[in-house]
Design a protein around this motif. Structure first.
Motif, PDB file in Angstrom:
ATOM      1  N   VAL A  15     -13.832  38.097 -11.569  1.00 62.52           N
ATOM      2  CA  VAL A  15     -13.440  39.140 -12.508  1.00 62.52           C
ATOM      3  C   VAL A  15     -13.386  38.570 -13.918  1.00 62.52           C
TER       4      VAL A  15
ATOM      5  N   VAL B 177      -6.982  49.261  -5.874  1.00 52.06           N
ATOM      6  CA  VAL B 177      -8.233  48.655  -5.402  1.00 52.06           C
ATOM      7  C   VAL B 177      -7.936  47.393  -4.585  1.00 52.06           C
TER       8      VAL B 177
ATOM      9  N   LEU C 186      -7.653  42.532 -12.577  1.00 52.82           N
ATOM     10  CA  LEU C 186      -8.714  43.352 -11.995  1.00 52.82           C
ATOM     11  C   LEU C 186      -8.682  44.767 -12.568  1.00 52.82           C
TER      12      LEU C 186
ATOM     13  N   LEU D 100     -14.664  50.212 -18.205  1.00 53.95           N
ATOM     14  CA  LEU D 100     -15.079  51.614 -18.303  1.00 53.95           C
ATOM     15  C   LEU D 100     -14.873  52.149 -19.714  1.00 53.95           C
TER      16      LEU D 100
ATOM     17  N   ILE E 193     -11.406  46.659 -14.635  1.00 55.43           N
ATOM     18  CA  ILE E 193     -12.125  47.899 -14.325  1.00 55.43           C
ATOM     19  C   ILE E 193     -11.912  48.932 -15.429  1.00 55.43           C
TER      20      ILE E 193
END
Lengths: 617, 291
Positions: free
Chosen positions: A304, A278, A263, A316, A312
């Motif tokens: 995911v 998270v 994740l 990004l 994540i």
């Protein structure tokens, strides 16, 4: 450069946030955090340490462990049992909680990863299962379901460690320091030959072996480090809860840890922290789902993997790269070969002139009933370019693979640099000075161009793991030197502007150049090129010829498997022709070109010699 | 003496299950160089779905057939949805993670819907044990080795004598070359996972009456089946059968003479040791890695 500074700023902010958290209430004038929230944050930090370890395994080495919770449990139980039964001091217990799982990790990894990375995953599941089983059944030792209670409160330098205001939250800060240390280890590994070797083995096992990396050792190391960090988390956990039993360390806990890793973004440096934070926050909410909680973990993991496999942080980073990419500057492909002044220093390791660099005697390779290489006698003089040609299926590549250690000869001998080397694995031969390229270019696709070349420098580092992690002078000096070398080699092949690009994004011709630069980084005495001209344009081939001649002029021995006759005529000093695994001709190119047997091998019987010398395109 | 016979028979019986599950892994691995990591859940579904179908009034045999068919379909669907998209690159590990994810979902959903208590799967073959000397064994348990024999021979026949089976072997041997002669390699892989699902679900149905049906019954069987396949050398069907049966028998002897509690700990340690001594498996040939 920006990313790097950004990383340091992020780490500093994280440390600051963790640092002021216990005193947040004083700043805001509220009763927050209470000991409950403090405990949650401590548990999250402990999980963060374990997930960093798992990230090193999954994200760097490309291995999957489903027994990570059990390894954490092993650390927890080692610490608890030593404190309870042997009265060991806290520091010693914590050290044991790292070392015992690390050792266990090595024991599990070694037999499995040398066969197939997949097997490690299966064995870790089995380990997790047996671990819980043993804890549950061996009641006299582990307390069974009631676990090990009343673990003595840890003390360090005479201070009792607690997460209370009176104690200055010292245990909280100890955990925080351990988390920062784990992040440091992860960062220091990532930017070193160890981390690069791990990623290289995950990307292409063959290329890694050809560059002198011991794949089994590298993977075993990755799992040992990963298990050690899991154990550290366990040891800290045992001394926080002062109670351990098996229920904390089950298979579904391992899945949760894996989910945190994926994740956050496996392979990224910030991913473990983000993923743990998270998911830990989410799991507090998910507890309401009760029996469906595990289902939610499974669903989330699948989600995911489908929607953002890079996690994540990875997602990004990609987004940012896309935005930055709009204003990207033009990149110039340099002319090559560009023998810059420093290059001669890199090619000093050479076999003595006039020596036979490679001798094969009666070399034979059989695959079942098929004899791919049959009683081949071949001799390659140092500093020469020796071409190996023959029709398709003649056994050229097989011979190359035997010489570089990838295939084991069925019979016969290979002598390299005057040393008998039969049955040595590729990474040992690479250390002797044999470098090679592959017929289907094998780059480390997700590593940058510069990193690819740095992997080629792997065997020339002396700094140990400890020196590397502590960033001691020898490591720093070596890293600086290798970096300069790698940049120089990129200049030689004209790829300077592409240094930061992922290798898989390069156009094909550039990939070939990179593979050669990477092989040269090994400072080979013998360079094996397997069809280097395949797929190149006419101009690129001319450059390749110039490069090979330049290398030979500097004393390097080159063996070339090639189909391109014009190139062979231009570049080679000597040619050996194979057909059906046997040598049918051997000599200077002009002589071989007119050889009757060679012409027959290419064109069949009765080809009029007058018309056809071997076709020159 | 009778005790030993008893251990041998029960060992043979449970070993047959490991062997069948191991064969499932073999079939998947051959086709895809990837497996459904939570294959044990397919085994579990074979038994659990039979119970569910019987609950709604379906007679035993149609219930078994329906359960096996449904589980096999699911196994094939998992290949299509979760393995194939994540097995495109040579060193891909995505399929491990996705099949683990989907397995976790299946198992926890089953726990939630079916309940966490084991349920009896009634067949006429577990009504009364046969007496062998002082101890008893259910006829159902004796059915397992017979089933293994049928399955193993059937698989061999399928691989060697049918066009689909031969195509699967071609894919296992060289995926690209099989594609070049017109074999739809993706379809063969899908079928292979379905076939493996058939084997797994069948073994679940057959062992269900002996150990009872529950959401968690598959995990350990699946794990042992996988280990057995690895120890045999995953690409050798006969080896898998032999290793599976041997492992089952040794388990019973460990239980009898050492400790029931430590059975799996000893068994798994033995596996790791064997892998250390025989990296390619007991019956595997030294692997040829093409460069």
């Amino acid at each position: 450069m920006i990313a790097r500074t950004g990383g340091w700023i992020a780490a500093a902010l994280l440390a600051l946030a963790i640092g002021i958290f216990p005193y947040l209430g004083d700043l805001l004038d509220t009763r927050f955090p209470t000991s409950y929230e403090l405990r949650l944050v401590m548990r999250a930090m402990i999980l963060g340490i374990v997930v960093i370890g798992l990230n090193i395994l999954v994200g760097f080495a490309g291995l999957v462990s489903l027994g990570q919770a059990a390894l954490m449990g092993l650390g927890a139980h080692a610490a608890a049992l030593l404190a309870l039964r042997a009265d060991w001091p806290f520091a010693a217990c914590l050290a044991a909680s790292v070392l015992v799982p690390a050792l266990m990790g090595a024991v599990l990894a070694f037999p499995t990863v040398r066969v197939r990375a997949l097997y490690l995953t299966v064995i870790t599941i089995a380990f997790g299962f047996v671990f819980v089983n043993v804890l549950r059944e061996w009641v006299s030792f582990t307390g069974g379901a009631s676990g090990l209670a009343s673990i003595p409160r840890p003390t360090l330098f005479g201070e009792r460690l607690m997460a209370t205001r009176a104690a200055g939250f010292n245990y909280y800060y100890l955990i925080a320091v351990c988390l920062m240390l784990a992040l440091w280890v992860q960062w220091a590994l990532a930017r070193s030959r160890y981390g690069r070797a791990m990623r290289a083995t995950a990307e292409s096992e063959n290329a890694a072996r050809a560059l002198g990396i011991n794949v089994t050792a590298t993977r075993t190391l990755a799992f040992a480090i990963s298990a050690g960090l899991a154990g550290l988390g366990g040891g800290l956990f045992a001394n926080l809860a002062l109670f351990v039993n098996y229920e904390t360390f089950t298979f579904s806990a391992s899945i949760e840890l894996l989910l945190m890793t994926i994740l956050g973004g496996s392979g990224t440096l910030a991913g473990p922290v983000v993923g743990t934070a998270v998911l830990f926050a989410a799991s507090q909410a998910l507890q309401g789902l009760q029996e469906w909680q595990t289902f939610a973990y499974g669903a989330l993991l699948a989600l995911v993997l489908f929607l953002m496999p890079e996690g994540i942080v990875g997602g990004l980073a990609r987004l940012r790269a896309k935005l930055a990419g709009r204003g990207a500057q033009e990149r110039q492909t340099g002319a090559w070969p560009h023998f810059v002044p420093g290059f001669d220093a890199l090619t000093q390791d050479r076999d003595e002139p006039g020596q036979a660099t490679l001798i094969t005697r009666d070399l034979t390779l059989r695959f079942g009933g098929l004899t791919a290489v049959n009683m081949v006698d071949m001799e390659v003089r140092s500093g020469t370019v020796h071409a190996l040609i023959g029709p398709n299926g003649a056994g050229k590549s097989s011979l190359l693979n035997v010489v570089s250690g990838f295939y084991r000869a069925s019979a016969g001998t290979v002598t390299l640099f005057g040393q008998a080397v039969k049955d040595q694995p590729p990474h040992v031969l690479a250390r002797l000075g044999v470098a090679r390229s592959f017929q289907n270019t094998e780059l480390f696709g997700r590593m940058t161009v510069l990193e690819n070349v740095l992997v080629g420098c792997h065997i020339r580092y002396q700094a140990t793991l400890a020196e590397t992690l502590l960033r001691l002078p020898r490591f720093l000096r070596e890293e600086r030197e290798r970096l300069a070398e790698a940049r120089l080699l990129l200049e030689v092949v004209g790829l300077t502007d592409f240094a930061g690009e992922q290798a898989r994004n390069l156009p094909f011709g550039h990939q070939r150049r990179l593979e050669i630069a990477r092989a040269l980084a090994l400072r080979p005495k013998l360079l094996l090129l397997d069809e280097p001209a395949a797929g190149l344009t006419h101009g690129e081939i001319e450059d390749l010829v110039a490069l090979i001649r330049g290398l030979a002029a500097r004393g390097m021995t080159v063996i070339l498997v090639e189909h391109h006759v014009e190139m062979i005529m231009a570049v080679s000093d000597r040619v050996t022709v194979l057909d059906h695994g046997e040598v049918i001709a051997d000599g200077p190119p002009e002589q071989v070109q007119d050889d009757r047997a060679v012409i027959e091998a290419y064109f069949g019987h009765g080809a009029p010699a007058a018309q056809a010398t071997v076709p020159a395109q | 003496m009778e005790a030993i016979l008893q251990y041998l028979l029960t060992g043979l019986s449970v070993g047959s299950v490991y062997a069948m599950v191991g064969l499932g892994f073999y079939v998947m691995w051959s086709a895809a160089k990837a497996v459904n990591f939570n294959f044990g859940d397919i085994v579990m579904l074979g038994a659990v779905l039979t119970v569910v179908l019987m609950d709604v009034g379906v007679p035993l045999l149609p219930a078994c057939l329906g359960a096996v068919a449904a589980a096999a379909l699911l196994a094939a669907a998992i290949e299509r949805g979760f393995v194939r998209p994540f097995n495109r690159e040579a060193n891909a590990i995505g399929w491990m993670l996705t099949t683990i994810a989907v397995g976790t979902m299946i198992e926890s959903a089953t726990t939630a819907l079916f309940g966490s208590n084991p349920r009896r799967l009634e067949t006429p073959l577990v009504e009364a044990p046969l007496r062998i000397g002082g101890s008893g064994i259910y006829p159902q348990e004796l059915l397992l080795p017979v089933a293994l024999l049928v399955v193993a021979v059937g698989l061999e026949f399928f691989y060697r004598r049918t066009i689909t089976g031969r195509a699967m072997r071609a894919v296992a041997y060289n995926r690209t070359a099989a594609g070049l002669v017109g074999i739809d390699a993706d379809r063969m892989t899908l079928l292979s996972f379905g076939l493996a699902g058939l084997l797994g679900a069948l073994s679940g149905v057959l062992i269900g009456p002996v150990i009872q049906a529950s959401a968690t019954m598959g995990a350990i069987i699946g794990l042992k089946g996988f280990l057995v396949a690895i120890i045999a050398g995953i690409a050798n069907a006969r080896g898998v059968v032999i290793a599976g049966v041997l492992y089952g028998v040794s388990e019973k002897f460990i239980e009898a003479y050492l400790s029931t509690a430590a059975r799996d700990a000893i068994g798994f340690s033995l596996m790791v040791l064997l892998l250390l001594l025989f990296p390619q498996g007991l019956f595997g040939k030294a692997e040829f890695k093409k460069v």
